[in-house]
Design a protein around this motif. Structure first.
Motif, PDB file in Angstrom:
ATOM      1  N   HIS A 281       0.806  -1.217   0.000  1.00 59.23           N
ATOM      2  CA  HIS A 281       0.000   0.000   0.000  1.00 59.23           C
ATOM      3  C   HIS A 281       0.839   1.268   0.000  1.00 59.23           C
ATOM      4  CE1 HIS A 281       0.693  -1.416   4.123  1.00 59.23           C
ATOM      5  NE2 HIS A 281       0.780  -0.158   4.466  1.00 59.23           N
ATOM      6  N   ILE A 282       2.086   1.211   0.488  1.00 54.34           N
ATOM      7  CA  ILE A 282       2.884   2.440   0.532  1.00 54.34           C
ATOM      8  C   ILE A 282       3.439   2.796  -0.846  1.00 54.34           C
ATOM      9  CG2 ILE A 282       3.457   2.104   2.952  1.00 54.34           C
ATOM     10  CD1 ILE A 282       6.228   1.216   2.142  1.00 54.34           C
ATOM     11  N   ARG A 283       3.249   1.938  -1.823  1.00 56.08           N
ATOM     12  CA  ARG A 283       3.693   2.235  -3.187  1.00 56.08           C
ATOM     13  C   ARG A 283       2.625   3.027  -3.947  1.00 56.08           C
ATOM     14  NH1 ARG A 283       5.566  -2.877  -4.625  1.00 56.08           N
ATOM     15  NH2 ARG A 283       7.650  -2.349  -3.880  1.00 56.08           N
ATOM     16  N   ARG A 284       1.405   3.042  -3.437  1.00 57.37           N
ATOM     17  CA  ARG A 284       0.315   3.705  -4.149  1.00 57.37           C
ATOM     18  C   ARG A 284       0.324   5.215  -3.903  1.00 57.37           C
ATOM     19  NH1 ARG A 284      -3.388  -0.175  -1.822  1.00 57.37           N
ATOM     20  NH2 ARG A 284      -4.330   1.601  -0.752  1.00 57.37           N
ATOM     21  N   PRO A 285      -0.073   6.005  -4.919  1.00 56.41           N
ATOM     22  CA  PRO A 285      -0.223   7.454  -4.700  1.00 56.41           C
ATOM     23  C   PRO A 285      -1.478   7.741  -3.888  1.00 56.41           C
ATOM     24  CG  PRO A 285      -0.950   6.873  -6.904  1.00 56.41           C
ATOM     25  CD  PRO A 285      -0.387   5.618  -6.305  1.00 56.41           C
ATOM     26  N   GLY A 286      -1.614   8.973  -3.436  1.00 54.03           N
ATOM     27  CA  GLY A 286      -2.797   9.375  -2.690  1.00 54.03           C
ATOM     28  C   GLY A 286      -2.603   9.318  -1.190  1.00 54.03           C
ATOM     29  N   PRO A 287      -3.671   9.534  -0.437  1.00 55.45           N
ATOM     30  CA  PRO A 287      -3.577   9.509   1.029  1.00 55.45           C
ATOM     31  C   PRO A 287      -3.085   8.164   1.532  1.00 55.45           C
ATOM     32  CG  PRO A 287      -5.693  10.416   0.309  1.00 55.45           C
ATOM     33  CD  PRO A 287      -5.042   9.831  -0.903  1.00 55.45           C
ATOM     34  N   PRO A 288      -2.369   8.149   2.655  1.00 55.44           N
ATOM     35  CA  PRO A 288      -1.860   6.883   3.193  1.00 55.44           C
ATOM     36  C   PRO A 288      -2.985   5.899   3.499  1.00 55.44           C
ATOM     37  CG  PRO A 288      -0.791   8.739   4.264  1.00 55.44           C
ATOM     38  CD  PRO A 288      -1.911   9.311   3.441  1.00 55.44           C
ATOM     39  N   ALA A 289      -2.761   4.643   3.143  1.00 52.34           N
ATOM     40  CA  ALA A 289      -3.749   3.601   3.433  1.00 52.34           C
ATOM     41  C   ALA A 289      -3.687   3.171   4.888  1.00 52.34           C
ATOM     42  CB  ALA A 289      -3.526   2.407   2.525  1.00 52.34           C
ATOM     43  N   VAL A 290      -2.492   3.245   5.486  1.00 52.58           N
ATOM     44  CA  VAL A 290      -2.308   2.914   6.902  1.00 52.58           C
ATOM     45  C   VAL A 290      -1.537   4.056   7.540  1.00 52.58           C
ATOM     46  CG1 VAL A 290      -1.405   1.248   8.578  1.00 52.58           C
ATOM     47  CG2 VAL A 290      -2.228   0.442   6.349  1.00 52.58           C
ATOM     48  N   ARG A 291      -2.100   4.621   8.605  1.00 50.04           N
ATOM     49  CA  ARG A 291      -1.481   5.763   9.280  1.00 50.04           C
ATOM     50  C   ARG A 291      -0.895   5.330  10.617  1.00 50.04           C
ATOM     51  NH1 ARG A 291      -2.842  10.640   7.047  1.00 50.04           N
ATOM     52  NH2 ARG A 291      -4.539  10.620   5.500  1.00 50.04           N
ATOM     53  N   ALA A 292       0.237   5.937  10.961  1.00 47.42           N
ATOM     54  CA  ALA A 292       0.880   5.699  12.252  1.00 47.42           C
ATOM     55  C   ALA A 292       0.835   6.986  13.074  1.00 47.42           C
ATOM     56  CB  ALA A 292       2.327   5.270  12.050  1.00 47.42           C
ATOM     57  N   GLU A 293       0.299   6.885  14.270  1.00 50.58           N
ATOM     58  CA  GLU A 293       0.271   8.025  15.185  1.00 50.58           C
ATOM     59  C   GLU A 293       1.112   7.683  16.406  1.00 50.58           C
ATOM     60  OE1 GLU A 293      -3.650   9.231  16.180  1.00 50.58           O
ATOM     61  OE2 GLU A 293      -4.297   9.477  14.092  1.00 50.58           O
ATOM     62  N   ALA A 294       1.996   8.616  16.759  1.00 51.33           N
ATOM     63  CA  ALA A 294       2.865   8.387  17.908  1.00 51.33           C
ATOM     64  C   ALA A 294       2.055   8.388  19.197  1.00 51.33           C
ATOM     65  CB  ALA A 294       3.948   9.462  17.965  1.00 51.33           C
ATOM     66  N   ARG A 295       2.445   7.530  20.123  1.00 45.34           N
ATOM     67  CA  ARG A 295       1.859   7.492  21.455  1.00 45.34           C
ATOM     68  C   ARG A 295       2.985   7.179  22.436  1.00 45.34           C
ATOM     69  NH1 ARG A 295       1.516   2.520  23.649  1.00 45.34           N
ATOM     70  NH2 ARG A 295       1.776   0.714  22.259  1.00 45.34           N
ATOM     71  N   PRO A 296       2.805   7.411  23.702  1.00 44.99           N
ATOM     72  CA  PRO A 296       3.860   7.079  24.668  1.00 44.99           C
ATOM     73  C   PRO A 296       4.227   5.592  24.584  1.00 44.99           C
ATOM     74  CG  PRO A 296       2.196   8.470  25.694  1.00 44.99           C
ATOM     75  CD  PRO A 296       1.659   8.087  24.340  1.00 44.99           C
TER      76      PRO A 296
END
Length: 383
Positions: A147-162
C-alpha cells in the motif's frame, strides 16, 4: 528431455561454479522432485502451498542463500542466489512467492538495504531481536507493505503514542497468513516517515485479517487484507523507521530490475515449448522456442550484469526497459505454449494455463509507474 528442450536449457545453464554450488544443487533437486509435482495443488485455493515444502526450503538454506554460513545461510553471491530463485519459481510460482516475502524483513534486520542512504533509516529494537531467526529462516516472515507504493492519502497511518505507535487503516495485501510467524506492516507518519513494525502474524486487538482473497493466480498462498483500527505497536516491535522520499527513490531503483523469479518462469516455459513441439511433431513450436530462448538468454545476461555488477541507482532506465521486455516475452511465450498445446491447455490440470496466469502476475508484482510505462511500451512495440 528431448534434444530441442536440452538445447534451450543449455542457453540458460549457469557457469560451473554456480551450477555446482550446494545451494543450487539443493534447489535443483527440491524443485524437480518436490515443488513441480505439487505446483497444481499450490495454485489451488482449496489445497494450497504445503507448509512442509516451505520448511524443506528453509532447512536447506534456500531462504538464506546470501546469509553468512555462521548465521545459518550459504554465504553465496547474487548470481548463486538468482539461480536458486529461478529454479524454485520455475517449479512452483506459489511456493516461490511465499518464500520471497521473507527477504525484505530479513534484509532490514541486518541493516540499511544496499543502495539506501544509511542516514535515511533508523533500525528499531525488533531488528536485533529477530535477526538470528530471520537469518536462518527458523522464523518465517511476511510483509504487508504494498500500500505504501500507491499514490494518494496513506492507506495505513501511524500516530505516535507514549511507548510506541498506533496503526489504523487497511493493508490490502498480506501473503502467507496462517503460514508465516511474523509480519512486517508499514504505516505512514505525519512527518513523512514510514514505520515498519514486525509483529506476530496473528489476530490481535486492533488487527483483523480479512478472508482469503479470490486470486486468479497463486490462489493457495493464503493472501488476505489486514484491517487495523487503533492497533497498539510497542516501540520494541519497530523494525525500522525510514524517510519516505528516500524509500521511494530506493524502491523505484530496486523494482526496475528484472526479477530472477520471472526469468525462472520464462526459462521453464521455453523448455516446455521445445519439449511440446518435439512430442507433438510441431517443428514450428520448436523453432519458436529456440528463437525466443536465444533472445531471452541474451537479455537475461544483460539483466544479471546490471543486477550483480552495477550500483543499484545507476542505469535505471536500462534496467526498467529490460524488465519490461522480459516480462512481455514471458507473456508471449505463455500464449505460444497455449497455441501449441491447443484446447487441452485450458484444462485446470494443464500447466500451460497456470503458467499464463503466472506470467501475468509478473507484470504487476512490485510494479511502479515507471515499470508500468515501460511494460506498455514493450507491448506496443509488438503490436
Amino acid at each position: 528431455m528431448s534434444a530441442a528442450a536440452a538445447s534451450v536449457e543449455a542457453l540458460f545453464a549457469p557457469e560451473p561454479r554456480v551450477a555446482e554450488h550446494p545451494a543450487v544443487r539443493a534447489a535443483r533437486q527440491i524443485a524437480a522432485d518436490v515443488l513441480a509435482e505439487h505446483a497444481e495443488a499450490a495454485d489451488d485455493p482449496a489445497r494450497g502451498v504445503d507448509p512442509a515444502h516451505l520448511r524443506l526450503l528453509a532447512e536447506h538454506g534456500l531462504l538464506s542463500v546470501k546469509i553468512p554460513a555462521a548465521e545459518g545461510g550459504h554465504g553465496a553471491d547474487d548470481r548463486v542466489d538468482a539461480e536458486t530463485v529461478e529454479l524454485v519459481s520455475g517449479a512452483c510460482g506459489a511456493t516461490w512467492f511465499l518464500t520471497t516475502q521473507h527477504r525484505f524483513p530479513q534484509g532490514l534486520s541486518r541493516g540499511p538495504l544496499p543502495g539506501l542512504d544509511a542516514g535515511a533509516i533508523e533500525l528499531g529494537p525488533a531488528a536485533a531481536r529477530h535477526r538470528a531467526g530471520l537469518a536462518a529462516a527458523t522464523t518465517s516472515a511476511g510483509i504487508a507493505i504494498a500500500h505504501i507504493r500507491r499514490p494518494g492519502p496513506p492507506a495505513v497511518r501511524a500516530e505516535a503514542r507514549p511507548g510506541g505507535w498506533t496503526f489504523s487503516g487497511t493493508a490490502d495485501w498480506c501473503t502467507g497468513w496462517g503460514l508465516i510467524e511474523v509480519v512486517m506492516i508499514a504505516a505512514s507518519t505525519t512527518d513523512d516517515r514510514f514505520v515498519l513494525a514486525l509483529l506476530p502474524a496473528t489476530e490481535r486487538p486492533g488487527l483483523r485479517p480479512g478472508p482469503r482473497l479470490p486470486l486468479a493466480v497463486m490462489g493457495g498462498t493464503r493472501t488476505v487484507a489486514l484491517e487495523m483500527d487503533g492497533m497498539q505497536i510497542d516501540a520494541e516491535d519497530v523494525l525500522a523507521t525510514v524517510d519516505v522520499r528516500a524509500w521511494r527513490a530506493h524502491d523505484a531503483a530496486r523494482t526496475a530490475n528484472t526479477t530472477p523469479a520471472s526469468l525462472g518462469l520464462l526459462r521453464r516455459m521455453l523448455v516446455a515449448l521445445a519439449e511440446l513441439g518435439t512430442a507433438k511433431a510441431r517443428p514450428e513450436a520448436v523453432d519458436l522456442a529456440m528463437t525466443l530462448a536465444e533472445r531471452a538468454a541474451d537479455r537475461r545476461t544483460e539483466a544479471y550484469a546490471l543486477l550483480t555488477t552495477v550500483p543499484l541507482v545507476e542505469r535505471v532506465p536500462e534496467r526498467t526497459a529490460l524488465r519490461a521486455e522480459l516480462t512481455e516475452l514471458a507473456v508471449r511465450t505463455a500464449n505460444a505454449l497455449i497455441a501449441a498445446r491447443s484446447g487441452s491447455a485450458l484444462l485446470l490440470a494443464s500447466p500451460e494455463q497456470r503458467w499464463a496466469r503466472e506470467a501475468a502476475f509478473h507484470l504487476i508484482q512490485a510494479q511502479t509507474a515507471g515499470v508500468r510505462q515501460a511494460q506498455l511500451a514493450a507491448f506496443a512495440h509488438h503490436r
